[in-house]
Design an enzyme around this catalytic site. Sequence first.
Site, mmCIF file in Angstrom:
data_model
loop_
_atom_site.group_PDB
_atom_site.id
_atom_site.type_symbol
_atom_site.label_atom_id
_atom_site.label_comp_id
_atom_site.label_asym_id
_atom_site.label_seq_id
_atom_site.Cartn_x
_atom_site.Cartn_y
_atom_site.Cartn_z
ATOM 1 N N GLY A 23 12.480 39.549 50.780
ATOM 2 C CA GLY A 23 11.979 38.230 51.180
ATOM 3 C C GLY A 23 10.507 38.214 51.557
ATOM 4 O O GLY A 23 10.020 37.250 52.135
ATOM 5 N N SER A 27 12.484 41.155 46.538
ATOM 6 C CA SER A 27 11.481 40.297 45.892
ATOM 7 C C SER A 27 11.476 40.407 44.365
ATOM 8 O O SER A 27 10.414 40.331 43.739
ATOM 9 C CB SER A 27 10.086 40.574 46.471
ATOM 10 O OG SER A 27 10.075 40.291 47.862
ATOM 11 N N LYS A 87 22.647 34.227 50.718
ATOM 12 C CA LYS A 87 22.528 34.316 52.184
ATOM 13 C C LYS A 87 23.081 33.041 52.826
ATOM 14 O O LYS A 87 24.057 32.492 52.334
ATOM 15 C CB LYS A 87 21.069 34.579 52.584
ATOM 16 C CG LYS A 87 20.429 35.698 51.764
ATOM 17 C CD LYS A 87 19.107 36.122 52.305
ATOM 18 C CE LYS A 87 18.485 37.132 51.358
ATOM 19 N NZ LYS A 87 17.410 37.890 51.956
ATOM 20 N N ASN A 95 22.244 36.783 45.853
ATOM 21 C CA ASN A 95 22.690 36.689 47.246
ATOM 22 C C ASN A 95 22.080 35.424 47.834
ATOM 23 O O ASN A 95 20.886 35.383 48.098
ATOM 24 C CB ASN A 95 22.210 37.935 48.005
ATOM 25 C CG ASN A 95 22.470 37.843 49.502
ATOM 26 O OD1 ASN A 95 23.242 36.991 49.952
ATOM 27 N ND2 ASN A 95 21.825 38.718 50.261
ATOM 28 N N GLU A 122 17.654 48.529 48.617
ATOM 29 C CA GLU A 122 16.809 47.413 49.029
ATOM 30 C C GLU A 122 15.879 47.865 50.155
ATOM 31 O O GLU A 122 16.286 47.851 51.339
ATOM 32 C CB GLU A 122 17.665 46.251 49.522
ATOM 33 C CG GLU A 122 18.625 45.713 48.488
ATOM 34 C CD GLU A 122 18.986 44.266 48.774
ATOM 35 O OE1 GLU A 122 18.789 43.434 47.890
ATOM 36 O OE2 GLU A 122 19.444 43.976 49.900
ATOM 37 N N GLU A 127 20.260 42.633 56.574
ATOM 38 C CA GLU A 127 20.281 41.542 57.559
ATOM 39 C C GLU A 127 21.538 41.629 58.429
ATOM 40 O O GLU A 127 21.512 41.290 59.607
ATOM 41 C CB GLU A 127 20.175 40.189 56.833
ATOM 42 C CG GLU A 127 18.761 39.989 56.299
ATOM 43 C CD GLU A 127 18.648 39.086 55.091
ATOM 44 O OE1 GLU A 127 19.613 38.371 54.767
ATOM 45 O OE2 GLU A 127 17.572 39.133 54.449
ATOM 46 N N HIS A 144 24.419 44.678 54.018
ATOM 47 C CA HIS A 144 23.066 44.156 53.771
ATOM 48 C C HIS A 144 22.221 44.405 55.023
ATOM 49 O O HIS A 144 22.722 44.343 56.150
ATOM 50 C CB HIS A 144 23.142 42.656 53.451
ATOM 51 C CG HIS A 144 21.842 42.107 52.950
ATOM 52 N ND1 HIS A 144 20.790 41.802 53.786
ATOM 53 C CD2 HIS A 144 21.425 41.826 51.693
ATOM 54 C CE1 HIS A 144 19.774 41.356 53.060
ATOM 55 N NE2 HIS A 144 20.136 41.364 51.784
#
Length: 249
Positions: free
Chosen positions: A170, A209, A12, A10, A164, A96, A94
């Site tokens: 991240g 991660s 992003k 991904n 996730e 985010e 996702h």
Amino acid sequence: MTIRKLAAGNWKMNGLTADIAEVEKLARAHPTPSCDVLICPPATLIAPMAQAIGTSAVAVGGQDCHATDAGAHTGDISAAMLRDAGASHVILGHSERRTDHEETDAAVRIKAHAARASGLVSIVCIGETLAQREAGVTLDVVTSQMDGSLPDGCTAADTVVAYEPIWAIGTGKVATMDQIAEVHAAMRAALEARFGAAAADIRLLYGGSVKADNAEQIFAVPDVDGALVGGASLKAADFGAIVAALGAA
Ligand code: PEP
């Protein structure tokens, strides 16, 4: 049953035209990988990336789609458009997007329905916050998100689910192998309860991660059928090492 595993990257909101060279490098280094390999770049790079890598083993995907095929939705992109640009998959829900765009489970569910109608495989993301984990409600949160985000009739041909934990994305913090195993087992059981035998080979990815140096350990966890990788998918060398670890798992 043997599930063919999936290494999904991904990107992003990262990547300009010059960065397509990294995916060309990845495709050259892994001409016949022992797992499926997917890169989801920003929408601007889907068509040129799909053209650049041609018939290589690397597939290209989107990072979101609208729930309808066309219309007055400025700034949005439909599943049919992703498919037309050369995408085979789309990441949906996702964390985010759930945070930045207030996407709900119901919104993700209708997007997954639209993706299926356009012939795309949805990678539906779920995961708990740190506060939810500390409150001991992780399994309830992820199974409820999964149930709300998946449309009826899912099969391995149209659906992948990515666990996730939000606190691991991240941050360099990885869930422990026991935490991953517990959540993936609960996800598999919930999928089987809802979709029956069709759920047995729906791929369950871990994301948060994942790097070359922890991939082997994560891929040895039961019911981990691959990874959704952010930061470590941007460079061919980093992602190639994860692809190799998954292929060997
Ligand atoms: C992600 O964005 O889905 C992700 C898992 O990111 P990272 O690998 O950078 O934690």
